[in-house]
Write a protein that holds these residues in place. Structure first.
Motif, PDB file in Angstrom:
ATOM      1  N   VAL A 139       0.864  -1.177   0.000  1.00 28.90           N
ATOM      2  CA  VAL A 139       0.000   0.000   0.000  1.00 28.90           C
ATOM      3  C   VAL A 139       0.897   1.221   0.000  1.00 28.90           C
ATOM      4  N   ILE A 140       0.656   2.143  -0.949  1.00 27.99           N
ATOM      5  CA  ILE A 140       1.507   3.321  -1.066  1.00 27.99           C
ATOM      6  C   ILE A 140       0.653   4.561  -1.302  1.00 27.99           C
ATOM      7  N   LYS A 141       1.265   5.717  -1.077  1.00 24.47           N
ATOM      8  CA  LYS A 141       0.625   6.963  -1.489  1.00 24.47           C
ATOM      9  C   LYS A 141       0.628   7.020  -3.012  1.00 24.47           C
ATOM     10  N   VAL A 142      -0.326   7.722  -3.570  1.00 22.12           N
ATOM     11  CA  VAL A 142      -0.467   7.729  -5.021  1.00 22.12           C
ATOM     12  C   VAL A 142       0.714   8.465  -5.664  1.00 22.12           C
ATOM     13  N   PRO A 143       1.483   7.768  -6.499  1.00 21.95           N
ATOM     14  CA  PRO A 143       2.596   8.432  -7.196  1.00 21.95           C
ATOM     15  C   PRO A 143       2.086   9.176  -8.423  1.00 21.95           C
ATOM     16  N   PRO A 144       2.940   9.902  -9.110  1.00 17.76           N
ATOM     17  CA  PRO A 144       2.515  10.526 -10.368  1.00 17.76           C
ATOM     18  C   PRO A 144       2.039   9.470 -11.357  1.00 17.76           C
ATOM     19  N   LEU A 145       0.932   9.750 -12.027  1.00 18.32           N
ATOM     20  CA  LEU A 145       0.356   8.796 -12.967  1.00 18.32           C
ATOM     21  C   LEU A 145       0.476   9.326 -14.395  1.00 18.32           C
ATOM     22  N   THR A 146       0.756   8.424 -15.313  1.00 16.64           N
ATOM     23  CA  THR A 146       0.835   8.761 -16.730  1.00 16.64           C
ATOM     24  C   THR A 146      -0.454   8.322 -17.411  1.00 16.64           C
ATOM     25  N   LYS A 147      -1.105   9.235 -18.081  1.00 14.09           N
ATOM     26  CA  LYS A 147      -2.352   8.914 -18.762  1.00 14.09           C
ATOM     27  C   LYS A 147      -2.086   7.987 -19.948  1.00 14.09           C
ATOM     28  N   MET A 148      -3.058   7.106 -20.221  1.00 20.46           N
ATOM     29  CA  MET A 148      -2.956   6.173 -21.346  1.00 20.46           C
ATOM     30  C   MET A 148      -4.076   6.466 -22.341  1.00 20.46           C
ATOM     31  N   PRO A 149      -3.770   7.098 -23.469  1.00 18.83           N
ATOM     32  CA  PRO A 149      -4.814   7.366 -24.465  1.00 18.83           C
ATOM     33  C   PRO A 149      -5.474   6.069 -24.917  1.00 18.83           C
ATOM     34  N   GLY A 150      -6.801   6.056 -24.950  1.00 22.40           N
ATOM     35  CA  GLY A 150      -7.529   4.889 -25.418  1.00 22.40           C
ATOM     36  C   GLY A 150      -7.728   3.814 -24.372  1.00 22.40           C
ATOM     37  N   ALA A 151      -7.233   4.032 -23.144  1.00 21.13           N
ATOM     38  CA  ALA A 151      -7.395   3.028 -22.088  1.00 21.13           C
ATOM     39  C   ALA A 151      -8.841   2.998 -21.607  1.00 21.13           C
ATOM     40  N   HIS A 152      -9.204   1.928 -20.921  1.00 22.21           N
ATOM     41  CA  HIS A 152     -10.539   1.813 -20.344  1.00 22.21           C
ATOM     42  C   HIS A 152     -10.799   3.012 -19.436  1.00 22.21           C
TER      43      HIS A 152
END
Length: 315
Positions: free
Chosen positions: A43-56
């Motif tokens: 369990v971790i704090k939310v890290p930076p997220l990279t968006k995925m074009p076309g992902a669900h």
């Protein structure tokens, strides 16, 4: 928390004891949710997220964790909750491993781990309908208060995002065995309707007749009933395929009870679970399953059924 969750020896201590550990969390609502600790890596704090074009649309992005790309699923949205209206909400990431894949679930506050018995875990009320995302419910005491805990059916969540194909690859089917397969019974035991449907969808292609139970206690009651009626379980069933984690009686306890009843001890038991790795290898050896396979591998499921039939025909 992450170091504790990866200890194989600690987890196997619960084998055959019909107990489990639950990780409690919220989705920024009053309700308390849980998943089995066995399936949690950290369990971790939310890290930076990279968006995925076309992902669900329930995948909020990808997290980079120690060089690996991990898809992050918004669990609140995935189970049908509306977006939270709270500002400055707490967010955490639960990293899990299901069916040989690693994914993160975006949640609210992560509370604590509780140890409980499967006998304290109950199926969700039938009035909840088939569309709910719960596999079970339980109650815990916090001081003078008792709280209802809703256990998420993660397999159903993932099935709505990942397309699990139950088709069988070319070359897997043994055509010489097909005629011998037709009409034989297989008992599948799983609290997830999604998992049962996927096993049924795979094995019914072989002409096998599928009998379903929703938990270990229901299956054990059925097997005992047959024995009491004078039926030979190994003649009634080609094999039993059981999940590990289920309400009222888990798959390990079910197997233990089967092996300790002379009337059914020779039943062929395959553990079919979303857990994986050396942890389950230790589990299988301890309780006496014949085979272990990770979930959602249609070809391997077919191979296990065919191997078992060859064994029966050679006797």
């Amino acid at each position: 928390m992450s170091g504790v969750l990866n200890t194989v020896d600690q987890r196997t201590n619960l084998v055959g004891e019909n107990r489990l550990e639950l990780l409690l969390f919220s989705l920024n609502s009053r309700q308390v949710f849980a998943i089995n600790v066995f399936k949690v890596r950290e369990v971790i704090k939310v890290p930076p997220l990279t968006k995925m074009p076309g992902a669900h649309h329930h995948i909020t992005g990808v997290a980079s964790l120690r060089g690996a790309s991990v898809p992050v699923i918004d669990l609140r949205a995935a189970i049908g909750f509306p977006p939270s209206r709270q500002e400055d909400i707490e967010e955490n990431l639960i990293i899990t491993e299901y069916n040989r894949t690693v994914q993160g679930f975006l949640v609210g506050q992560v509370r604590n781990i509780v140890n409980t018995a499967w006998t304290e875990i109950q199926p969700p009320p039938k009035t909840a309908g088939r569309a709910n995302f719960l596999t079970a419910i339980t109650q815990i005491k916090e001081g003078d208060q008792t709280e209802i805990v809703e256990i998420i059916d993660v397999e159903k969540v993932l099935a709505g995002i990942i397309d699990y194909d139950v088709s069988i690859s070319d070359g897997v089917l043994d055509e010489e065995l097909m005629a011998q397969m037709v009409g034989r019974n297989v008992l599948i035991v799983d609290d997830s309707s999604t998992a049962r449907a996927q096993v049924r969808g795979t094995l019914s292609q072989l002409g096998l007749n599928i009998i379903e139970c929703r938990d270990g206690l229901e299956a054990y009651t059925l097997l005992k009933k047959w024995c009491d009626e004078g039926k030979v379980v190994t003649e009634e069933l080609l094999m039993m395929i059981t999940d590990a984690e289920m309400p009222e009686m888990d798959g390990y306890k079910l197997t233990y009870e089967v092996r300790n009843d002379d009337r059914m001890k020779d039943l062929y038991v395959t553990l079919n679970t979303s857990l994986s790795g050396s942890f389950n290898d230790a589990m299988v050896k301890k309780v006496g399953c014949d085979r272990f396979i990770s979930k959602f591998q249609p070809d391997l499921l077919v191979e296990v059924a065919q191997d078992r039939l060859r064994q029966v025909l050679s006797q």
